[in-house]
Scaffold this motif. Structure first.
Motif, mmCIF file in Angstrom:
data_model
loop_
_atom_site.group_PDB
_atom_site.id
_atom_site.type_symbol
_atom_site.label_atom_id
_atom_site.label_comp_id
_atom_site.label_asym_id
_atom_site.label_seq_id
_atom_site.Cartn_x
_atom_site.Cartn_y
_atom_site.Cartn_z
ATOM 1 N N MET A 1 0.835 -1.177 0.000
ATOM 2 C CA MET A 1 0.000 0.000 0.000
ATOM 3 C C MET A 1 0.884 1.247 0.000
ATOM 4 S SD MET A 1 -3.023 1.006 2.604
ATOM 5 C CE MET A 1 -2.259 1.922 3.891
ATOM 6 N N MET A 2 0.618 2.132 -0.889
ATOM 7 C CA MET A 2 1.415 3.359 -1.006
ATOM 8 C C MET A 2 0.983 4.379 0.052
ATOM 9 S SD MET A 2 3.446 2.862 -3.543
ATOM 10 C CE MET A 2 3.848 4.066 -4.774
ATOM 11 N N GLU A 3 1.990 4.993 0.676
ATOM 12 C CA GLU A 3 1.765 6.075 1.621
ATOM 13 C C GLU A 3 2.643 7.249 1.209
ATOM 14 O OE1 GLU A 3 1.657 5.356 5.823
ATOM 15 O OE2 GLU A 3 1.340 3.206 5.484
ATOM 16 N N THR A 4 2.364 8.410 1.748
ATOM 17 C CA THR A 4 3.165 9.594 1.470
ATOM 18 C C THR A 4 4.065 9.870 2.662
ATOM 19 O OG1 THR A 4 1.405 10.501 0.099
ATOM 20 C CG2 THR A 4 3.087 12.034 0.862
ATOM 21 N N TYR A 5 5.361 10.032 2.389
ATOM 22 C CA TYR A 5 6.366 10.268 3.418
ATOM 23 C C TYR A 5 7.012 11.624 3.188
ATOM 24 C CZ TYR A 5 5.757 5.300 4.192
ATOM 25 O OH TYR A 5 5.216 4.067 4.457
ATOM 26 N N GLU A 6 7.179 12.368 4.280
ATOM 27 C CA GLU A 6 7.809 13.682 4.206
ATOM 28 C C GLU A 6 9.158 13.637 4.922
ATOM 29 O OE1 GLU A 6 5.254 16.874 5.406
ATOM 30 O OE2 GLU A 6 3.533 16.004 4.354
ATOM 31 N N PHE A 7 10.190 14.102 4.245
ATOM 32 C CA PHE A 7 11.541 14.143 4.788
ATOM 33 C C PHE A 7 12.361 15.074 3.912
ATOM 34 C CE2 PHE A 7 11.078 10.680 1.839
ATOM 35 C CZ PHE A 7 12.166 10.799 1.002
ATOM 36 N N THR A 8 13.549 15.402 4.379
ATOM 37 C CA THR A 8 14.427 16.305 3.645
ATOM 38 C C THR A 8 15.775 15.643 3.423
ATOM 39 O OG1 THR A 8 13.351 18.214 4.675
ATOM 40 C CG2 THR A 8 15.507 18.603 3.656
ATOM 41 N N VAL A 9 16.263 15.745 2.208
ATOM 42 C CA VAL A 9 17.616 15.301 1.879
ATOM 43 C C VAL A 9 18.494 16.547 1.881
ATOM 44 C CG1 VAL A 9 19.096 14.335 0.069
ATOM 45 C CG2 VAL A 9 16.866 13.296 0.547
ATOM 46 N N ILE A 10 19.582 16.499 2.643
ATOM 47 C CA ILE A 10 20.541 17.599 2.721
ATOM 48 C C ILE A 10 21.725 17.222 1.828
ATOM 49 C CG2 ILE A 10 21.951 19.035 4.233
ATOM 50 C CD1 ILE A 10 18.909 19.058 4.906
ATOM 51 N N ALA A 11 22.078 18.111 0.912
ATOM 52 C CA ALA A 11 23.116 17.790 -0.072
ATOM 53 C C ALA A 11 23.994 19.002 -0.368
ATOM 54 C CB ALA A 11 22.457 17.284 -1.358
ATOM 55 N N THR A 12 25.056 18.759 -1.117
ATOM 56 C CA THR A 12 25.966 19.790 -1.621
ATOM 57 C C THR A 12 26.373 19.377 -3.026
ATOM 58 O OG1 THR A 12 27.902 18.647 -0.740
ATOM 59 C CG2 THR A 12 26.907 20.320 0.675
ATOM 60 N N GLY A 13 27.315 20.108 -3.592
ATOM 61 C CA GLY A 13 27.931 19.676 -4.832
ATOM 62 C C GLY A 13 27.392 20.285 -6.114
ATOM 63 N N LEU A 14 26.325 21.058 -6.026
ATOM 64 C CA LEU A 14 25.794 21.720 -7.215
ATOM 65 C C LEU A 14 25.712 23.217 -6.947
ATOM 66 C CD1 LEU A 14 22.899 19.287 -8.190
ATOM 67 C CD2 LEU A 14 25.087 19.575 -9.367
ATOM 68 N N ASP A 15 25.868 24.004 -7.996
ATOM 69 C CA ASP A 15 25.841 25.454 -7.884
ATOM 70 C C ASP A 15 24.399 25.951 -7.940
ATOM 71 O OD1 ASP A 15 26.156 28.187 -8.033
ATOM 72 O OD2 ASP A 15 27.274 28.169 -9.923
ATOM 73 N N PRO A 16 23.903 26.552 -6.864
ATOM 74 C CA PRO A 16 22.521 27.046 -6.880
ATOM 75 C C PRO A 16 22.300 28.223 -7.820
ATOM 76 C CG PRO A 16 23.616 27.677 -4.853
ATOM 77 C CD PRO A 16 24.557 26.771 -5.595
ATOM 78 N N GLN A 17 23.399 28.835 -8.287
ATOM 79 C CA GLN A 17 23.288 29.941 -9.233
ATOM 80 C C GLN A 17 23.137 29.456 -10.676
ATOM 81 O OE1 GLN A 17 22.977 33.010 -7.963
ATOM 82 N NE2 GLN A 17 23.241 32.040 -5.972
ATOM 83 N N ASP A 18 23.384 28.179 -10.904
ATOM 84 C CA ASP A 18 23.238 27.575 -12.227
ATOM 85 C C ASP A 18 21.777 27.663 -12.665
ATOM 86 O OD1 ASP A 18 23.098 25.937 -14.481
ATOM 87 O OD2 ASP A 18 24.126 24.244 -13.533
ATOM 88 N N GLU A 19 21.551 28.114 -13.893
ATOM 89 C CA GLU A 19 20.183 28.236 -14.419
ATOM 90 C C GLU A 19 19.428 26.915 -14.355
ATOM 91 O OE1 GLU A 19 19.447 30.000 -18.256
ATOM 92 O OE2 GLU A 19 20.839 31.633 -17.815
ATOM 93 N N ALA A 20 20.135 25.821 -14.515
ATOM 94 C CA ALA A 20 19.502 24.503 -14.554
ATOM 95 C C ALA A 20 19.477 23.817 -13.182
ATOM 96 C CB ALA A 20 20.229 23.620 -15.559
ATOM 97 N N PHE A 21 19.772 24.564 -12.119
ATOM 98 C CA PHE A 21 19.869 23.972 -10.777
ATOM 99 C C PHE A 21 18.632 23.145 -10.416
ATOM 100 C CE2 PHE A 21 19.134 24.555 -6.125
ATOM 101 C CZ PHE A 21 20.194 23.798 -5.665
ATOM 102 N N GLU A 22 17.470 23.751 -10.420
ATOM 103 C CA GLU A 22 16.243 23.042 -10.048
ATOM 104 C C GLU A 22 15.873 21.990 -11.088
ATOM 105 O OE1 GLU A 22 13.255 25.964 -9.203
ATOM 106 O OE2 GLU A 22 14.248 26.592 -7.356
ATOM 107 N N ALA A 23 16.111 22.292 -12.344
ATOM 108 C CA ALA A 23 15.760 21.354 -13.419
ATOM 109 C C ALA A 23 16.543 20.049 -13.301
ATOM 110 C CB ALA A 23 16.005 21.993 -14.779
#
Length: 177
Positions: A1-23
């Motif tokens: 049975m599928m459930e919805t889980y909420e959590f956060t992954v903390i990461a580094t290594g990518l430039d948030p200023q990069d236009e494609a960051f979120e993509a």
């Protein structure tokens, strides 16, 4: 049975200023997450459907790595204050203090960090197991704490085959229940 889980992954290594960051995250399968950059870290807040928290975290870590991120840990934070323990267990801060001091029950876990300060921190996985064994929280909450704890242990050791290691170690830890 599928459930919805909420959590956060903390990461580094990518430039948030990069236009494609979120993509990069969206294209890697993180289309069920909000990506932000705070205090020098990438935060990927998931609301993921899966058959278990273990599967949700395993696939999220894989997706973040596919995006090019270096995953550091998973939250909710495994180190908690008495106030946070009270909030997570839906109990009062006074009750937690009484448990800690041994006034209501024996064997409450010892703090793991800041032991000598006025604001010690406990390992939520240890405390949740104790609370579960004393009928104060549900088994699901305690298992969830164990899953996050195991995931962070594996990430700390730079586990390459994260999902397989997570599966094996969760089974070992949950055997205590």
């Amino acid at each position: 049975m599928m459930e919805t889980y909420e959590f956060t992954v903390i990461a580094t290594g990518l430039d948030p200023q990069d236009e494609a960051f979120e993509a990069k995250f969206y294209d890697a399968g993180c289309d069920d997450a909000l990506v932000s950059f705070q205090k020098g870290h990438i935060l990927v807040d998931f609301c993921r459907e899966a058959e278990s928290l273990e599967e949700a975290i395993g696939s999220a870590v894989d997706n973040c790595r596919t995006a090019g991120a270096v995953v550091e840990r998973v939250e909710p934070d495994p180190l908690v204050s008495l106030s946070e323990i009270a909030a997570r267990s839906d109990m009062s801060r006074a009750a937690m203090t009484n448990y800690f001091k041994g006034h209501r029950s024996e064997g409450f876990p010892a703090p793991r960090a800041r032991v000598t300060t006025a604001s010690p921190l406990w390992d939520w996985s240890d405390v949740s197991l104790w609370l579960y064994k004393h009928d104060k929280i549900s088994k699901e909450i305690a298992i969830g704490a164990a899953v996050v704890s195991v995931a962070n242990d594996i990430l700390e050791c730079d586990g390459r085959d994260f999902r397989t290691s997570l599966h094996e170690r969760v089974r070992e830890k949950v055997a205590a229940f």
